[in-house]
Scaffold this motif. Sequence first.
Motif: not given
Length: 540
Positions: A179-200
């Motif tokens: 998932f490519d997600i724009v968070l509440a602070d305006g930052s962009l993160v990519r969530a995968t099973r290994d990176d930002h896994s909790d968000l994924f």
Amino acid sequence: MDFTTKVKKWIISWLEEHRGLVIVLFCLPASFLFDSIFKLQRLVHQKLFYAPENHDTRVKSIQKKVRHWNELPVANRPRMCTARPNWLSLSTTFFRKNECYQVSIPLYDILDLDKERMIVRVEPMVSVGEITEYLIPLGYTLAVTLEISDATCGGLAMAVGMTTYSHRVGLYQEAIESFDIVLADGSLVRATRDDHSDLFQCLPWSHGTLGFLVALELRIVPVKPYVHMKYISVKGQKEYCDKMREFSGAHDKDAKLPDYLEATVFSKNQAVIMVGNFAECDSPEKRRKINHVSRWYKPWFYKHVETFLNKTHNECNEEYIPLREYLLRHNRAIFWVLESMIPFGNNPIFRLFLGWLCPPKPAFLKFTTTPGIRAMTFVKQVFQDIVLPMTVLEESINKAEELFDTYPVLIYPCRIYNHGKHNGQLRPPRPEQMCPGTDYGMFYDLGVYGTPGKVKRKEGYDAVYAMRSMERFIIDSGGYSFLYADIFMKLDEFEEMFDLTLYRNCRKKYGTENAFPNLYDKVKPEVDVFSIGKQYAENN
């Protein structure tokens, strides 16, 4: 009461009493016009712009809008949501977006196809209709798709999706790679099973309450041009339930599984099971059995299935359906919901002259929903998709008949995986629900759509009692309600059904607690279902 108010009240009353006519005269042509304009717009867009190259620019504009929200005085910061109108979504609810800070998400493009990784990268507003039209000629389809062409890839990712291939791969979320997600602070993160896994883990079933989805990667599978479909008529509840467990591999992890599997239950003791496999039509004999089920003059698919009820195994009970037509087979009649709106919709004369206009876009059905019609969806109709373990299949059909008394009922088997501490909002299958020797349990989607029997017979029908009784059964059975449909649970009951522990941790960690609505507030009905139900019960 002034003249304007009287006229408005009369118009609303007329719309409610003649909704079928409104659908035929307004929704059908408006849907066709809307679809034609949208397709023309997409064609012009593709010809004049190389849209994928502009993806990053479009995402930056979304980030800029979110950062502007962060600059507002705290007292003037309403929670954020997308600017997409309620009537364009497939949810039955009307979330109060007018009370939110709305962010436009103009992301409609297929970005990349990676044949080596077997992944397609898309923007969230790409529809099921568009992605199947793109992939199938190339020899692929999504591992998990949906039967309604207007459903979006992003909407299914942030909610839930299931298909008749799900007995092989599970829910839609199991086929998401990132998932490519724009968070509440305006930052962009990519969530995968290994990176930002909790968000994924928490984004599925979050319904847009953790951030703005701007791209996702979806797993694809190789396909053939046709589905070889066999229709198996089964009499006796135990018999068709046992066969569904057998065909889905619920008791045998090494069983040979069909590519597609579903059942339509027409009465408690009678069902048609459909077993489909990818196929080529490479002989005259096979080509004679091709059935273009999606053509406008053809019977609605479930009516076609019904014709096999009384056929014996010695009669012709197989055919070849073009793959895309199979995947979208329920699109024209929106499963069988359209029958309650246009009772004559499956009439051969109507199909011949106006069938090409079907289905009315769900967007336009919502657009014509008045407060009275909205209330009617609680008290006079049922529209629910429910995920339950195969261990309660017979019991659930009996319960649905007891509470709703409406047929047909849909059954789609589906794996529900036990990911240990990585299950997100879904509680893992219980030990007795697990398939032996695997990390999943075999569940199924119980689709109950239509007008309850008591309403048809003009008997007293307590919608609140019926739905709350079904929800209690779901909780006790270890199942889940699809949250696009109306729920009658109170917050404590909602938390019995879903595990919100990791979800709440993500809300806190990623700063979304005051930035986005919480899940329960986002999906609960926007009107008081209890008072509406009580009022209707007292008047009947």
